[in-house]
Design a protein around this motif. Structure first.
Motif, PDB file in Angstrom:
ATOM      1  N   UNK A 107       0.851  -1.191   0.000  1.00 28.93           N
ATOM      2  CA  UNK A 107       0.000   0.000   0.000  1.00 28.93           C
ATOM      3  C   UNK A 107       0.888   1.242   0.000  1.00 28.93           C
ATOM      4  N   UNK A 108       1.097   1.832  -1.168  1.00 29.41           N
ATOM      5  CA  UNK A 108       1.914   3.046  -1.334  1.00 29.41           C
ATOM      6  C   UNK A 108       3.317   2.862  -0.776  1.00 29.41           C
ATOM      7  N   UNK A 109       3.885   1.681  -0.945  1.00 28.71           N
ATOM      8  CA  UNK A 109       5.238   1.411  -0.459  1.00 28.71           C
ATOM      9  C   UNK A 109       5.301   0.813   0.940  1.00 28.71           C
ATOM     10  N   UNK A 110       4.213   0.837   1.673  1.00 33.50           N
ATOM     11  CA  UNK A 110       4.174   0.251   3.008  1.00 33.50           C
ATOM     12  C   UNK A 110       3.909  -1.247   2.894  1.00 33.50           C
ATOM     13  N   UNK A 111       4.666  -2.042   3.628  1.00 34.93           N
ATOM     14  CA  UNK A 111       4.458  -3.491   3.665  1.00 34.93           C
ATOM     15  C   UNK A 111       4.010  -3.879   5.067  1.00 34.93           C
ATOM     16  N   UNK A 112       3.079  -4.813   5.139  1.00 36.55           N
ATOM     17  CA  UNK A 112       2.562  -5.276   6.418  1.00 36.55           C
ATOM     18  C   UNK A 112       2.939  -6.747   6.596  1.00 36.55           C
ATOM     19  N   UNK A 113       3.215  -7.117   7.825  1.00 33.11           N
ATOM     20  CA  UNK A 113       3.601  -8.492   8.082  1.00 33.11           C
ATOM     21  C   UNK A 113       3.327  -8.903   9.511  1.00 33.11           C
ATOM     22  N   UNK A 114       3.643 -10.146   9.792  1.00 28.15           N
ATOM     23  CA  UNK A 114       3.496 -10.714  11.114  1.00 28.15           C
ATOM     24  C   UNK A 114       4.861 -11.076  11.658  1.00 28.15           C
ATOM     25  N   UNK A 115       5.076 -10.822  12.946  1.00 30.04           N
ATOM     26  CA  UNK A 115       6.359 -11.065  13.580  1.00 30.04           C
ATOM     27  C   UNK A 115       6.192 -12.087  14.704  1.00 30.04           C
ATOM     28  N   UNK A 116       7.086 -13.055  14.759  1.00 29.32           N
ATOM     29  CA  UNK A 116       7.166 -14.002  15.865  1.00 29.32           C
ATOM     30  C   UNK A 116       8.563 -13.882  16.442  1.00 29.32           C
ATOM     31  N   UNK A 117       8.658 -13.497  17.704  1.00 31.11           N
ATOM     32  CA  UNK A 117       9.949 -13.271  18.343  1.00 31.11           C
ATOM     33  C   UNK A 117      10.112 -14.209  19.530  1.00 31.11           C
ATOM     34  N   UNK A 118      11.285 -14.796  19.630  1.00 33.79           N
ATOM     35  CA  UNK A 118      11.634 -15.648  20.756  1.00 33.79           C
ATOM     36  C   UNK A 118      12.981 -15.182  21.295  1.00 33.79           C
ATOM     37  N   UNK A 119      13.118 -15.145  22.608  1.00 34.22           N
ATOM     38  CA  UNK A 119      14.380 -14.721  23.214  1.00 34.22           C
ATOM     39  C   UNK A 119      14.691 -15.609  24.404  1.00 34.22           C
ATOM     40  N   UNK A 120      15.913 -16.088  24.469  1.00 32.87           N
ATOM     41  CA  UNK A 120      16.389 -16.874  25.600  1.00 32.87           C
ATOM     42  C   UNK A 120      17.473 -16.067  26.296  1.00 32.87           C
ATOM     43  N   UNK A 121      17.322 -15.863  27.600  1.00 35.13           N
ATOM     44  CA  UNK A 121      18.309 -15.160  28.404  1.00 35.13           C
ATOM     45  C   UNK A 121      18.924 -16.169  29.361  1.00 35.13           C
ATOM     46  N   UNK A 122      20.246 -16.285  29.310  1.00 33.59           N
ATOM     47  CA  UNK A 122      20.950 -17.272  30.119  1.00 33.59           C
ATOM     48  C   UNK A 122      21.289 -16.692  31.490  1.00 33.59           C
TER      49      UNK A 122
END
Length: 89
Positions: A50-65
């Motif tokens: 849409x006029x250069x804008x892209x839409x998406x879905x994000x899945x983030x995982x983080x492991x802290x030791x």
């Protein structure tokens, strides 16, 4: 403090993979600890523009030791919406 590398597989151009490495300051009450952190983002952009804008879905995982109160790891999983703007720096 995290550094990421962004990669897009050539077989799936709408998928972006961002592994990273960093340090996380953890705190519970008065107990503090600095720990190694490994985040991983998977972003899928929908096939619309849409006029250069892209839409998406994000899945983030983080492991802290590290955990401020005990010797264990801490994990975080997050899902969200991504809006990629057409302005580049």
């Amino acid at each position: 403090i995290v550094g990421n590398i962004s990669m897009s597989p050539s077989s799936i151009p709408s998928l972006e993979i961002r592994p990273g490495l960093g340090f996380t300051l953890t705190k519970i009450g008065t107990e503090k600890k600095t720990a190694l952190s490994i985040p991983l983002d998977l972003i899928y952009y929908f096939p619309m523009d849409l006029a250069g804008f892209k839409f998406g879905m994000n899945l983030m995982s983080q492991v802290t030791f590290g955990h401020p109160l005990r010797e264990s790891t801490t994990s975080l999983i997050n899902a969200g919406l991504v809006i990629k703007i057409p302005i580049q720096f």
